[in-house]
Design a protein around this motif. Structure first.
Motif, PDB file in Angstrom:
ATOM      1  N   SER A 135      42.519  40.307  40.898  1.00  0.00           N
ATOM      2  CA  SER A 135      41.587  39.472  41.649  1.00  0.00           C
ATOM      3  C   SER A 135      42.142  39.326  43.071  1.00  0.00           C
ATOM      4  O   SER A 135      42.915  40.161  43.529  1.00  0.00           O
ATOM      5  CB  SER A 135      41.430  38.113  40.960  1.00  0.00           C
ATOM      6  OG  SER A 135      40.493  37.304  41.631  1.00  0.00           O
TER       7      SER A 135
ATOM      8  N   HIS B  16      39.850  34.255  45.865  1.00  0.00           N
ATOM      9  CA  HIS B  16      39.012  33.900  44.708  1.00  0.00           C
ATOM     10  C   HIS B  16      39.733  32.888  43.814  1.00  0.00           C
ATOM     11  O   HIS B  16      39.106  31.929  43.329  1.00  0.00           O
ATOM     12  CB  HIS B  16      38.669  35.147  43.908  1.00  0.00           C
ATOM     13  CG  HIS B  16      37.766  34.877  42.744  1.00  0.00           C
ATOM     14  ND1 HIS B  16      36.539  34.248  42.875  1.00  0.00           N
ATOM     15  CD2 HIS B  16      37.907  35.134  41.408  1.00  0.00           C
ATOM     16  CE1 HIS B  16      35.965  34.132  41.692  1.00  0.00           C
ATOM     17  NE2 HIS B  16      36.780  34.661  40.784  1.00  0.00           N
TER      18      HIS B  16
ATOM     19  N   PHE C  17      39.374  29.559  45.397  1.00  0.00           N
ATOM     20  CA  PHE C  17      38.020  29.029  45.239  1.00  0.00           C
ATOM     21  C   PHE C  17      37.801  28.502  43.822  1.00  0.00           C
ATOM     22  O   PHE C  17      37.138  27.479  43.624  1.00  0.00           O
ATOM     23  CB  PHE C  17      36.994  30.115  45.571  1.00  0.00           C
ATOM     24  CG  PHE C  17      36.717  30.276  47.037  1.00  0.00           C
ATOM     25  CD1 PHE C  17      37.620  29.818  47.988  1.00  0.00           C
ATOM     26  CD2 PHE C  17      35.552  30.884  47.481  1.00  0.00           C
ATOM     27  CE1 PHE C  17      37.372  29.961  49.341  1.00  0.00           C
ATOM     28  CE2 PHE C  17      35.292  31.022  48.836  1.00  0.00           C
ATOM     29  CZ  PHE C  17      36.213  30.569  49.763  1.00  0.00           C
ATOM     30  N   VAL C  18      38.350  29.213  42.820  1.00  0.00           N
ATOM     31  CA  VAL C  18      38.211  28.761  41.434  1.00  0.00           C
ATOM     32  C   VAL C  18      38.931  27.435  41.239  1.00  0.00           C
ATOM     33  O   VAL C  18      38.391  26.487  40.655  1.00  0.00           O
ATOM     34  CB  VAL C  18      38.761  29.824  40.456  1.00  0.00           C
ATOM     35  CG1 VAL C  18      38.903  29.239  39.045  1.00  0.00           C
ATOM     36  CG2 VAL C  18      37.840  31.038  40.424  1.00  0.00           C
TER      37      VAL C  18
ATOM     38  N   ARG D  36      35.060  25.661  44.177  1.00  0.00           N
ATOM     39  CA  ARG D  36      34.065  26.292  45.052  1.00  0.00           C
ATOM     40  C   ARG D  36      33.443  27.522  44.403  1.00  0.00           C
ATOM     41  O   ARG D  36      32.398  28.000  44.825  1.00  0.00           O
ATOM     42  CB  ARG D  36      34.710  26.677  46.386  1.00  0.00           C
ATOM     43  CG  ARG D  36      35.184  25.491  47.208  1.00  0.00           C
ATOM     44  CD  ARG D  36      35.865  25.944  48.482  1.00  0.00           C
ATOM     45  NE  ARG D  36      34.927  26.640  49.377  1.00  0.00           N
ATOM     46  CZ  ARG D  36      35.286  27.189  50.531  1.00  0.00           C
ATOM     47  NH1 ARG D  36      36.566  27.141  50.919  1.00  0.00           N
ATOM     48  NH2 ARG D  36      34.391  27.800  51.288  1.00  0.00           N
ATOM     49  N   SER D  37      34.108  28.039  43.370  1.00  0.00           N
ATOM     50  CA  SER D  37      33.597  29.214  42.660  1.00  0.00           C
ATOM     51  C   SER D  37      33.766  29.003  41.161  1.00  0.00           C
ATOM     52  O   SER D  37      34.811  28.526  40.715  1.00  0.00           O
ATOM     53  CB  SER D  37      34.349  30.468  43.105  1.00  0.00           C
ATOM     54  OG  SER D  37      33.907  31.600  42.377  1.00  0.00           O
ATOM     55  N   ARG D  38      32.703  29.338  40.411  1.00  0.00           N
ATOM     56  CA  ARG D  38      32.781  29.222  38.958  1.00  0.00           C
ATOM     57  C   ARG D  38      33.201  30.567  38.369  1.00  0.00           C
ATOM     58  O   ARG D  38      32.502  31.561  38.546  1.00  0.00           O
ATOM     59  CB  ARG D  38      31.433  28.808  38.380  1.00  0.00           C
ATOM     60  CG  ARG D  38      31.444  28.666  36.857  1.00  0.00           C
ATOM     61  CD  ARG D  38      30.052  28.376  36.333  1.00  0.00           C
ATOM     62  NE  ARG D  38      30.050  28.196  34.886  1.00  0.00           N
ATOM     63  CZ  ARG D  38      29.159  28.733  34.075  1.00  0.00           C
ATOM     64  NH1 ARG D  38      28.213  29.520  34.567  1.00  0.00           N
ATOM     65  NH2 ARG D  38      29.202  28.507  32.779  1.00  0.00           N
TER      66      ARG D  38
END
Length: 276
Positions: free
Chosen positions: A44, A48, A51-52, A56-58
């Motif tokens: 990854s 990312h 963000f996880v 902010r990111s699922r």
């Protein structure tokens, strides 16, 4: 023959409503791994991962499982991560007495019986004894029934002032070893039950006269032994703990088989004389 019947594995804490991001960050920090290192391992990016962790990111279900694998998250806690991310649990939790685990139970029974006359037992995540052989039964002779029923706990049996503690000649050393082992598990698992057990057994008083220094005939032990009195003699054991490789079920993941190997020739000779 087994000392106790198999029973269901102990239940553990449920997810507390915290989002998957903070949970993953806590596991990463516990493993002392940077976001970049985790990203490289999980194919990854550090962006990312960040963000996880901040929400902010699922993450996808696959990503949650991949991150959990690289963070060496216990199977039960992987389910908790999935639930926190809004997905169904991936790993089943089959009761130990379920017919689906017949082969497992039979295999463990054969294993600990085959280890006789040396002691061996099987415990779950909170040290509840789910099976034990006659070597363990021999060591527990004279222990009050209140500590043996309905579901004996290995830590209570060992450290309780009415259990094995008064017979363990190097109790302070062995007690420190067991408490440190529990502390490592508490750091790895989110388990209120394990924490409560630790606080209980750590508060037990140490019976007087249980540390007699070096044995009369010093032995060059290859690991810390448990030196315990039985039938007027002192037996010495070192323990080994085995778990299942890559378990796909929560119950199976939390089982441990502990075997006690004679730590000196006199102990081995005595135990073998019992069956000769």
């Amino acid at each position: 023959m087994t000392l106790v019947a198999f029973g269901p594995a102990a239940s553990r804490t449920a997810p507390d409503g915290q989002g998957v991001g903070p949970l993953l960050r806590a596991w990463r920090e516990r493993r002392r791994m940077s976001q970049l290192e985790l990203a490289l391992r999980a194919d990854s990016s550090a962006r990312h991962i960040s963000f996880v962790e901040t929400g902010r990111s699922r993450p996808s279900e696959e990503m949650v499982l991949r991150l959990a694998e690289h963070l060496d998250v216990p199977v039960r806690e992987r389910n908790a991560l999935l639930l926190a991310a809004g997905y169904a649990p991936h790993y089943p939790e089959t009761p130990l007495d379920d017919p689906a685990l017949d082969a497992l139970r039979d295999g463990m029974e054969r294993l600990i019986q085959g280890y006789e006359p040396y002691p061996a037992l099987v415990v779950d995540a909170t040290y509840t004894v789910v099976a034990a052989n006659r070597g363990i039964a021999m060591l527990l002779e004279g222990v009050p029934e209140s500590l043996l029923a309905p579901a004996p706990n290995a830590m209570r049996l060992t450290l309780h002032p009415e259990g094995l503690a008064p017979r363990v000649r190097n109790l302070r050393e062995w007690r420190s070893h067991l408490l440190a082992q529990m502390e490592r598990q508490i750091a790895l698992h989110r388990s209120d039950a394990l924490r409560e057990l630790y606080e209980e057994v750590a508060a037990y008083p140490v019976p007087a006269g249980t540390d007699d220094g070096e044995p009369a005939d010093p032995v060059a032990y290859f690991a810390l032994p448990m030196r315990i009195e039985h039938a007027g003699r002192v037996l010495s054991f070192v323990s080994s703990i085995s778990t299942f490789n890559t378990p796909m079920d929560v119950t199976v993941a939390e089982l441990a088989i502990e075997t006690f190997l004679p730590a000196d020739p006199a102990t081995a000779k005595y135990l073998n004389s019992l069956v000769s």
